[in-house]
Design a protein around this motif. Structure first.
Motif, PDB file in Angstrom:
ATOM      1  N   ALA A 131       0.830  -1.203   0.000  1.00  0.00           N
ATOM      2  CA  ALA A 131       0.000   0.000   0.000  1.00  0.00           C
ATOM      3  C   ALA A 131       0.864   1.252   0.000  1.00  0.00           C
ATOM      4  CB  ALA A 131      -0.923  -0.003   1.219  1.00  0.00           C
ATOM      5  N   ASP A 132       0.255   2.391  -0.361  1.00  0.00           N
ATOM      6  CA  ASP A 132       0.979   3.666  -0.351  1.00  0.00           C
ATOM      7  C   ASP A 132       1.583   3.945   1.017  1.00  0.00           C
ATOM      8  OD1 ASP A 132       0.223   4.018  -2.950  1.00  0.00           O
ATOM      9  OD2 ASP A 132      -1.331   5.498  -2.547  1.00  0.00           O
ATOM     10  N   SER A 133       0.870   3.538   2.069  1.00  0.00           N
ATOM     11  CA  SER A 133       1.325   3.813   3.435  1.00  0.00           C
ATOM     12  C   SER A 133       2.570   3.028   3.808  1.00  0.00           C
ATOM     13  CB  SER A 133       0.202   3.491   4.433  1.00  0.00           C
ATOM     14  OG  SER A 133      -0.204   2.142   4.299  1.00  0.00           O
ATOM     15  N   GLU A 134       2.934   2.031   3.004  1.00  0.00           N
ATOM     16  CA  GLU A 134       4.115   1.212   3.293  1.00  0.00           C
ATOM     17  C   GLU A 134       5.325   1.649   2.476  1.00  0.00           C
ATOM     18  OE1 GLU A 134       2.594  -3.188   4.134  1.00  0.00           O
ATOM     19  OE2 GLU A 134       1.570  -2.312   2.422  1.00  0.00           O
ATOM     20  N   ILE A 135       5.213   2.814   1.867  1.00  0.00           N
ATOM     21  CA  ILE A 135       6.291   3.352   1.039  1.00  0.00           C
ATOM     22  C   ILE A 135       6.915   4.559   1.735  1.00  0.00           C
ATOM     23  CG2 ILE A 135       6.812   4.549  -1.127  1.00  0.00           C
ATOM     24  CD1 ILE A 135       4.624   2.910  -2.449  1.00  0.00           C
ATOM     25  N   GLU A 136       8.236   4.621   1.705  1.00  0.00           N
ATOM     26  CA  GLU A 136       8.930   5.821   2.137  1.00  0.00           C
ATOM     27  C   GLU A 136       9.771   6.320   0.971  1.00  0.00           C
ATOM     28  OE1 GLU A 136      11.221   4.639   5.487  1.00  0.00           O
ATOM     29  OE2 GLU A 136      12.652   3.460   4.322  1.00  0.00           O
ATOM     30  N   TYR A 137      10.096   7.584   0.987  1.00  0.00           N
ATOM     31  CA  TYR A 137      10.847   8.160  -0.128  1.00  0.00           C
ATOM     32  C   TYR A 137      12.253   8.533   0.326  1.00  0.00           C
ATOM     33  CZ  TYR A 137       6.610   8.275  -2.906  1.00  0.00           C
ATOM     34  OH  TYR A 137       5.504   7.910  -3.624  1.00  0.00           O
ATOM     35  N   LYS A 138      13.225   8.178  -0.528  1.00  0.00           N
ATOM     36  CA  LYS A 138      14.619   8.516  -0.236  1.00  0.00           C
ATOM     37  C   LYS A 138      15.226   9.203  -1.452  1.00  0.00           C
ATOM     38  CE  LYS A 138      15.624   4.753   3.029  1.00  0.00           C
ATOM     39  NZ  LYS A 138      16.499   3.585   3.305  1.00  0.00           N
ATOM     40  N   ASN A 139      16.118  10.127  -1.181  1.00  0.00           N
ATOM     41  CA  ASN A 139      16.847  10.784  -2.269  1.00  0.00           C
ATOM     42  C   ASN A 139      18.073   9.945  -2.605  1.00  0.00           C
ATOM     43  OD1 ASN A 139      15.154  13.062  -2.583  1.00  0.00           O
ATOM     44  ND2 ASN A 139      16.056  13.983  -0.751  1.00  0.00           N
ATOM     45  N   LEU A 140      18.012   9.279  -3.755  1.00  0.00           N
ATOM     46  CA  LEU A 140      19.087   8.392  -4.176  1.00  0.00           C
ATOM     47  C   LEU A 140      19.857   8.992  -5.352  1.00  0.00           C
ATOM     48  CD1 LEU A 140      17.232   4.935  -4.075  1.00  0.00           C
ATOM     49  CD2 LEU A 140      18.561   6.038  -2.265  1.00  0.00           C
ATOM     50  N   SER A 141      21.122   8.642  -5.438  1.00  0.00           N
ATOM     51  CA  SER A 141      21.948   9.122  -6.552  1.00  0.00           C
ATOM     52  C   SER A 141      21.452   8.521  -7.855  1.00  0.00           C
ATOM     53  CB  SER A 141      23.410   8.738  -6.334  1.00  0.00           C
ATOM     54  OG  SER A 141      23.902   9.347  -5.165  1.00  0.00           O
ATOM     55  N   SER A 142      21.386   9.357  -8.889  1.00  0.00           N
ATOM     56  CA  SER A 142      20.920   8.901 -10.191  1.00  0.00           C
ATOM     57  C   SER A 142      21.537   9.782 -11.264  1.00  0.00           C
ATOM     58  CB  SER A 142      19.383   8.965 -10.251  1.00  0.00           C
ATOM     59  OG  SER A 142      18.914   8.415 -11.463  1.00  0.00           O
ATOM     60  N   THR A 143      21.166   9.510 -12.498  1.00  0.00           N
ATOM     61  CA  THR A 143      21.653  10.343 -13.601  1.00  0.00           C
ATOM     62  C   THR A 143      20.482  10.824 -14.435  1.00  0.00           C
ATOM     63  OG1 THR A 143      22.006   8.380 -15.004  1.00  0.00           O
ATOM     64  CG2 THR A 143      23.913   9.238 -13.797  1.00  0.00           C
ATOM     65  N   PHE A 144      20.591  12.077 -14.866  1.00  0.00           N
ATOM     66  CA  PHE A 144      19.625  12.642 -15.805  1.00  0.00           C
ATOM     67  C   PHE A 144      20.233  12.441 -17.192  1.00  0.00           C
ATOM     68  CE2 PHE A 144      16.396  16.373 -15.569  1.00  0.00           C
ATOM     69  CZ  PHE A 144      15.367  15.462 -15.777  1.00  0.00           C
ATOM     70  N   ASN A 145      19.609  11.630 -18.002  1.00  0.00           N
ATOM     71  CA  ASN A 145      20.153  11.257 -19.308  1.00  0.00           C
ATOM     72  C   ASN A 145      19.442  12.042 -20.417  1.00  0.00           C
ATOM     73  OD1 ASN A 145      21.819   8.749 -18.415  1.00  0.00           O
ATOM     74  ND2 ASN A 145      19.783   8.451 -17.514  1.00  0.00           N
ATOM     75  N   TYR A 146      20.187  12.839 -21.157  1.00  0.00           N
ATOM     76  CA  TYR A 146      19.627  13.656 -22.236  1.00  0.00           C
ATOM     77  C   TYR A 146      19.683  12.840 -23.523  1.00  0.00           C
ATOM     78  CZ  TYR A 146      19.586  17.674 -19.111  1.00  0.00           C
ATOM     79  OH  TYR A 146      19.311  18.538 -18.078  1.00  0.00           O
ATOM     80  N   VAL A 147      18.522  12.349 -23.946  1.00  0.00           N
ATOM     81  CA  VAL A 147      18.431  11.375 -25.038  1.00  0.00           C
ATOM     82  C   VAL A 147      17.869  12.041 -26.303  1.00  0.00           C
ATOM     83  CG1 VAL A 147      17.457   9.157 -25.743  1.00  0.00           C
ATOM     84  CG2 VAL A 147      18.070   9.543 -23.349  1.00  0.00           C
TER      85      VAL A 147
END
Length: 799
Positions: A190-206
């Motif tokens: 469920a939505d209530s079982e989700i937490e949000y974290k700021n994780l490292s990622s890449t913005f890919n310009y395609v």
């Protein structure tokens, strides 16, 4: 063990008292009582892990509440529940026995879960017992006993009972929807079982192409592996750069799929290039976009978190592997203009830590959208402590956008009690709903012959009818979200659907104590379920606790190595020191408490001060009747503790034990021990016969009165030492009522004057190198203290 034998308050004394309480019926709950019932819906801790310091302290607070309410004349229902359901048990079994639930039969895996639970000691119960927690059990020895288990047949039967009735009322339905999918645990959450974290990622310009003009356009994305599922390319209507693209067609790189380009306000002018690709189930905004625009989603990720055939050359790869692969392919083909390192707000499963994917799955849903405004309105009738916690609930209710998905694809939980069959032509699906009142395991049991048969939520017959009896019935394999069990805890403890008269007397439950982090789950789901069952809110009051931090105000975690074990504290400092520290450290409903071993240790001195003062007071026989006049000095101190009694009662009623605990501790150290006893001990002994018999009796009476009242007021907080001493005085505080105090206003100015006068003389004697018993001259007693002149002169040897 008696008071004279004890040199110091110690752990062995506590163990002896705790054992005596555990083996007695002193805290039995009588369901046939004529008293008002005060019930506490306690949060059941998981048994597969030791009690942590946060649980230990919050249960101490709950015990404060329970003991105080007993003194106020209530029949208190204060049960201990142990949570033995769901994913934590499964994960612990897999870890301990090095197994996987997906590589053995269901029956075999459940056996491992039960083995784990059987091997788990009752350390939970032992810790709470040593802390002096006064859990209640039923006098008549009912099925609940002193401990209830959430995986018991009785508990699971009630969960299934309530589900069956909800299903028959049309409040439960099955639907194929995009769900939050935990690829590690392979279940919907469920939505209530989700937490949000700021994780490292890449913005890919395609690089993409426009079909009509062959123009190159650049679209930035964090999820290039989902290019194959793109259903629309959008730009903001205010973005003048792309107005000419509206209505044209984009060609996706590598997959050469035609995708419409349209203006839409969801696109951000500042993000990336201003163009955005909307993919099937990339994130929540993608999902909502596809629903609003009525675009049929193309699913590219399967239940194992791997790319499927719709992902083309990426098929069979895990999501992160696929992302890496497509980025390499885009680079090789010259289709990747640039990359930017960013942090990306990512949905994470609270249970497994896995990144959530969005997958279309059939699940059961409990209707909540239709009721959420009404629940929010009705919840205003519940008193919140602190009041600010209500906003967390309100904000969560406002954010709910879908019905509650209640089915899970796991194993050690309450089974969904349904069976399925199709007619001969496979055109009509029938659902068998059994009668409530039995614990069903559809995956391992035949459909009961007295089950009702439904089609499209309408009853069409019974299993025993000829047209249904010989169909091939298959049992449901899914289980309930464990919150379906947890959200009826208050119904279970007051015997819902079992003892109607007792339930009517006891509902709503008096108090729900819990942590703020599960307001959106345990509290909200209980309000929803309670309302759907009874039409009412399930609680009168809700008490929300904050966190217990380490001595440096950091959240405790294994990785930091700062976790404090309650068993360690119990073994070194004892329960009463922990309990008293927890009360004086702060108001746990309003602030995090910093757990300091030094400050807990320091409260052992307070316990010994109580012990020593009690020994002193009990040197004197308490007058059997008041046939004398109370002296002005004695009345001054009696008035103070009477006022303190009224203050404590007002604050205890509001679940504030911090304010009274601080004042009572100060009274013990700064008034009673340091000043009153020092002043009146000569009058109590009266060895030189400076005082009349009446004055002597007044001193003895007041010493006993102040001690007894102090111990009684402290009893809910530190019950072992206080009840032990009071019992020595012939007072059974466990059976006692809260004292009826006089509505008086103490003269705090006079008390301050006495303290200042005493301190002044003691300081002067010290400066002159005199002992406290030495005579001293030329000291004038202030006019305000003339009523106490005789006591003060003799106490300080003034000449």
């Amino acid at each position: 063990m008696n008071l004279k034998e004890l040199k110091n308050w110690n752990i062995e004394a506590e163990k002896e008292i705790a054992k005596k309480w555990e083996n007695s019926n002193i805290f039995n709950f009588n369901p046939k009582t004529r008293k008002k019932v005060y019930s506490i819906d306690t949060p059941p801790p998981y048994v597969n892990a030791p009690v942590h310091i946060g649980q230990a302290i919050t249960y101490c607070y709950m015990d404060f509440f329970a003991r105080y309410k007993r003194m106020r004349g209530y029949e208190v229902l204060f049960p201990l529940g142990l949570d033995r359901n769901g994913l934590p048990i499964e994960i612990a079994a897999e870890k301990k026995y090095n197994i996987s639930a997906f590589k053995m039969s269901r029956a075999e895996f459940l056996d491992y879960c039960k083995k784990l639970l059987n091997e788990t000691s009752y350390e939970t119960k032992d810790t709470f017992s040593r802390l002096g927690i006064s859990f209640s059990s039923y006098k008549e020895g009912g099925s609940l006993g002193s401990v209830y288990l959430t995986d018991s047949e009785e508990y699971r039967t009630l969960t299934q009972k309530t589900f069956i009735e909800l299903y028959k009322k049309g409040l439960v339905y099955e639907d194929m929807r995009i769900t939050n999918w935990d690829p590690k645990l392979q279940t919907t959450i469920a939505d209530s079982e989700i937490e949000y974290k700021n994780l490292s990622s890449t913005f890919n310009y395609v690089k993409w192409k426009v079909k009509e003009t062959n123009q190159e356009i650049i679209i930035a994305t964090t999820r290039p592996e989902l290019i194959c599922t793109c259903g629309r390319v959008i730009f903001n209507p205010k973005d003048k750069r792309y107005k000419s693209l509206n209505g044209k067609t984009a060609i996706s790189p590598l997959f050469n799929k035609e995708v419409p380009i349209k203006a839409h306000p969801l696109a951000s002018l500042e993000k990336g290039t201003g163009l955005a690709m909307m993919c099937s189930m990339g994130d929540l905004s993608d999902i909502q976009f596809f629903r609003d625009e009525k675009i049929k989603p193309l699913i590219a990720i399967d239940i194992c978190g791997e790319m499927n055939k719709n992902a083309g050359f990426l098929a069979g790869l895990k999501v992160r592997e696929a992302r890496k692969k497509i980025i390499e392919e885009l680079k090789d083909k010259g289709l990747l203009e640039k990359q930017e390192n960013i942090t990306h707000r990512t949905p994470i499963s609270e249970r497994s830590g896995a990144e959530i994917e969005f997958i279309e799955m059939p699940e059961f849903y409990l209707k909540q959208l239709h009721f959420k405004d009404l629940i929010k309105k009705l919840s205003k009738k519940i008193k919140f402590y602190p009041q600010t916690a209500r906003k967390i609930l309100d904000d969560w209710i406002d954010s709910i956008s879908i019905d509650w998905p209640i089915s899970r694809r796991r194993f050690y939980s309450t089974e969904i009690p349904l069976w399925y069959a199709y007619d001969k032509d496979k055109k009509n699906k029938f659902i068998a709903v059994p009668p409530s009142g039995h614990y069903y395991k559809p995956w391992n049991e035949k459909v009961p012959l007295n089950s009702e048969v439904f089609k499209d939520h309408k009853k069409v017959g019974q299993i025993k009818d000829p047209e249904f009896k010989n169909l091939q019935w298959t049992g449901e394999l899914r289980v309930f979200d464990t919150w379906m069990d947890s959200s009826i805890s208050e119904l279970f403890i007051i015997k819902y659907l079992e003892k109607e008269d007792f339930f009517k007397k006891s509902y709503p439950v008096s108090l729900r104590p819990q942590g703020k982090e599960i307001i959106r789950t345990w509290l909200y789901y209980t309000l929803l379920r309670g309302f759907l069952e009874t039409g009412k809110m399930p609680f009168k009051e809700v008490w929300i606790n904050q966190h217990i931090l380490d001595g440096k105000n950091r959240k405790m975690s294994k990785s930091l190595g700062n976790v404090i074990d309650p068993q360690y504290l119990l073994s070194n400092y004892g329960a009463e020191a922990i309990r008293f520290w927890s009360a004086i450290e702060g108001d746990l409903s309003k602030q995090d408490l910093s757990c300091s071993e030094e400050r807990i240790k320091a409260e052992q001195k307070t316990l010994n001060k109580i012990l020593n003062i009690s020994k002193f007071v009990m040197l004197f026989e308490k007058p059997k009747k008041i046939d004398f006049k109370i002296t002005p000095l004695d009345k001054l101190f009696i008035d103070y503790i009477e006022e303190l009694t009224n203050f404590s009662q007002r604050e205890y009623e509001k679940y504030n034990f911090y304010g009274p605990a601080i004042k009572l501790r100060n009274f013990l150290w700064d008034l009673f021990a340091s000043h009153y006893i020092e002043i009146v001990k000569n009058r109590a002994y009266n060895q030189e016969e400076n005082f009349s018999e009446e004055e002597c009796k007044s001193a003895k009476y007041t010493l006993h009165f102040l001690l007894e009242r102090l111990l009684i007021l402290l009893y809910p907080i530190i019950p072992q030492i206080t009840s032990f001493i009071l019992l020595e005085k012939g007072i059974k505080v466990l059976d006692s009522k809260w004292p009826v105090s006089k509505n008086v206003k103490s003269n705090s100015t006079l008390l301050s004057e006495i303290i200042s006068f005493n301190s002044k003389i003691w300081k002067e004697k010290k400066e002159k190198g005199l002992s406290l018993k030495s005579q001293i001259s030329d000291i004038e007693i202030p006019k305000k203290l003339k009523d106490f002149e005789k006591d003060l002169k003799i106490a300080h040897s003034l000449v």
